[in-house]
Design a protein around this motif. Structure first.
Motif, mmCIF file in Angstrom:
data_model
loop_
_atom_site.group_PDB
_atom_site.id
_atom_site.type_symbol
_atom_site.label_atom_id
_atom_site.label_comp_id
_atom_site.label_asym_id
_atom_site.label_seq_id
_atom_site.Cartn_x
_atom_site.Cartn_y
_atom_site.Cartn_z
ATOM 1 N N CYS A 18 0.675 -1.267 0.013
ATOM 2 C CA CYS A 18 -0.068 0.075 0.000
ATOM 3 C C CYS A 18 0.869 1.322 0.194
ATOM 4 N N ALA A 19 1.840 1.221 0.935
ATOM 5 C CA ALA A 19 2.705 2.634 0.854
ATOM 6 C C ALA A 19 3.649 2.647 -0.264
ATOM 7 N N GLU A 20 3.942 1.591 -0.924
ATOM 8 C CA GLU A 20 4.770 1.651 -2.143
ATOM 9 C C GLU A 20 3.837 2.230 -3.331
ATOM 10 N N GLY A 46 4.347 -0.690 4.574
ATOM 11 C CA GLY A 46 2.988 -1.240 4.280
ATOM 12 C C GLY A 46 2.601 -2.199 5.243
ATOM 13 N N GLY A 47 1.222 -2.417 5.281
ATOM 14 C CA GLY A 47 0.651 -3.120 6.545
ATOM 15 C C GLY A 47 0.547 -2.584 7.602
ATOM 16 N N CYS A 55 -2.478 3.046 8.958
ATOM 17 C CA CYS A 55 -2.270 2.558 7.265
ATOM 18 C C CYS A 55 -1.096 2.816 6.608
ATOM 19 N N GLY A 56 -0.524 2.036 5.705
ATOM 20 C CA GLY A 56 0.560 2.383 5.025
ATOM 21 C C GLY A 56 0.448 3.423 3.875
ATOM 22 N N ALA A 57 -0.632 3.345 3.367
ATOM 23 C CA ALA A 57 -1.121 4.375 2.441
ATOM 24 C C ALA A 57 -1.114 5.914 2.976
ATOM 25 N N LEU A 58 -1.413 5.948 4.159
ATOM 26 C CA LEU A 58 -1.383 7.340 4.711
ATOM 27 C C LEU A 58 0.105 7.648 5.188
ATOM 28 N N CYS A 114 -6.350 -4.474 -0.534
ATOM 29 C CA CYS A 114 -6.719 -3.095 0.090
ATOM 30 C C CYS A 114 -6.907 -2.335 -0.911
ATOM 31 N N SER A 115 -7.132 -2.317 -2.221
ATOM 32 C CA SER A 115 -7.298 -1.483 -3.179
ATOM 33 C C SER A 115 -8.349 -0.394 -2.831
#
Length: 131
Positions: A18-20, A46-47, A55-58, A114-115
């Motif tokens: 997610c982060a990547e 990530g994760g 959250c890794g996206a954040l 987690c899309s």
């Protein structure tokens, strides 16, 4: 923008976490000019940093905003704290949590992973990058 890139399946072939997906995608969309060695810094986020924390996206979104709003160090920036707060508030309002473990229980699907979470983070980041 970034949301559209993520929706198109960006990072799936490369098996990005997610982060990547957020950092590598932002590098492409926002023309950040980050090299491969720098992009690797997102791997461990990530994760929820591997422990289902934030959250890794954040956290990758924070990296992108830091790149945009910080010249040398955070204390010199009059914007980074405010824009990070906007990122987290908006995500919390729309997803009800910033914690990876909770988000995975509610939003993660076997076929798409987690899309939906990553797309929401990208959408919010797009809005903040335009400001």
């Amino acid at each position: 923008m970034l949301k559209n890139l993520i929706e198109s399946g960006f990072g799936k072939k490369e098996d990005y976490n997610c982060a990547e997906k957020i950092l590598y995608g932002a590098n492409t969309i926002y023309n950040l000019g980050l090299n491969t060695e720098t992009l690797k810094l997102s791997a461990g986020f990530g994760g929820g940093m591997g422990i289902e924390s934030v959250c890794g996206a954040l956290t990758a979104g924070v990296m992108v905003l830091s790149y945009k709003y910080v010249n040398n160090v955070a204390h010199e920036s009059d914007k980074i704290k405010e824009v990070n707060q906007k990122l987290f508030r908006a995500f919390m309002e729309e997803m009800n949590s910033i914690q990876c473990g909770y988000l995975k229980k509610i939003y993660r699907k076997e076929d798409i992973g987690c899309s939906n979470i990553i797309i929401k983070a990208a959408e919010i980041l797009d809005r903040l990058m335009i400001e």
